[in-house]
Design an enzyme around this catalytic site. Sequence first.
Site, PDB file in Angstrom:
ATOM      1  CD  GLU A 112     -30.710  15.332 -10.879  1.00 11.98           C
ATOM      2  OE1 GLU A 112     -30.542  16.089 -11.922  1.00 11.98           O
ATOM      3  OE2 GLU A 112     -29.975  15.310  -9.999  1.00 11.98           O
ATOM      4  NE  ARG A 126     -29.771  16.241  -2.729  1.00  8.55           N
ATOM      5  CZ  ARG A 126     -29.473  17.447  -2.830  1.00  8.55           C
ATOM      6  NH1 ARG A 126     -30.151  18.568  -2.205  1.00  8.55           N
ATOM      7  NH2 ARG A 126     -28.467  17.887  -3.629  1.00  8.55           N
ATOM      8  CB  THR A 169     -28.220  13.177  -4.483  1.00  6.61           C
ATOM      9  OG1 THR A 169     -28.972  14.423  -4.834  1.00  6.61           O
ATOM     10  CG2 THR A 169     -27.331  13.445  -3.469  1.00  6.61           C
ATOM     11  CE  LYS A 212     -25.575  18.258  -9.862  1.00  5.70           C
ATOM     12  NZ  LYS A 212     -26.566  17.788  -9.205  1.00  5.70           N
TER      13      LYS A 212
HETATM   14  C1  3PG Z   1     -28.578  19.218  -6.659  1.00  3.58           C
HETATM   15  O1  3PG Z   1     -28.691  18.346  -6.062  1.00  3.58           O
HETATM   16  O2  3PG Z   1     -28.320  19.080  -8.193  1.00  3.58           O
HETATM   17  C2  3PG Z   1     -28.813  20.348  -6.335  1.00  3.58           C
HETATM   18  O3  3PG Z   1     -28.809  20.584  -4.881  1.00  3.58           O
HETATM   19  C3  3PG Z   1     -29.994  21.513  -6.767  1.00  3.58           C
HETATM   20  O4  3PG Z   1     -29.346  22.603  -6.317  1.00  3.58           O
HETATM   21  P1  3PG Z   1     -30.401  23.631  -5.964  1.00  3.58           P
HETATM   22  O5  3PG Z   1     -31.575  23.440  -5.028  1.00  3.58           O
HETATM   23  O6  3PG Z   1     -29.891  25.150  -5.863  1.00  3.58           O
HETATM   24  O7  3PG Z   1     -31.486  23.895  -7.164  1.00  3.58           O
END
Ligand code: 3PG
Length: 213
Positions: A41, A45, A69, A129
Amino acid sequence: MDKIIEKITAMGVIPVVAIENAADAVRLGDALIEGGLPCAEITFRTAAAASAIRTLCNSHPGILVGAGTVLTKSDAEIAVDAGASFVVTPGFDGGLVDWCLDKSVPVIPGVMTPTDINAAINKKLKVLKFFPAEAAGGIKTLKAISGPYGSIKFVPTGGITLGNLEDYLSLPNVVACGGSWLVKKDQISSGEFDTIETLVREAVQLVDHIRGK
Ligand code: 3PG
């Protein structure tokens, strides 16, 4: 939609990736394949997200590449245009979900509350999710919402690690977990693809162990 969910369920873990330099997606793809987890995924970001999706899809057509995201419909459009096979959002946005459904793009929207889950049910979605999983009560919350929402399955993400993966995957309403612990941004930029491969392999072995394989 069902096909993608089947694949995600079979893998049990979705590496959540933030990538700064799209060209690194090629070696990332190698590490994912070698580690035994052909899925990523790629999160919006970083500015390189769309080109990383495109690069990974072209270099490794066998990898299931999703976009994460995704905050706006326009990001979803860009992600799908780049080759993303599915869209993951941190929060529930009805308009964004409608756009995905309209275009037959598999979407796993983020939910945290019963209100969010109801909104998703109204769109006939069955796999959501659960974010941010640990901060939102983790296992305890997932168990509590399995009562009223018995037919809904979740992909908990946020605070999942190798240490708590088994607890999550053992829940009947969890199909897979997402997490960034497998692929860190710094590891990608410093070329630590062997480390990524090792982390991925460890996760795959744990999923196999949990599922009695
Ligand atoms: C996401 O974007 O799905 C989460 O920020 C991932 O969370 P994690 O960094 O705690 O695994």
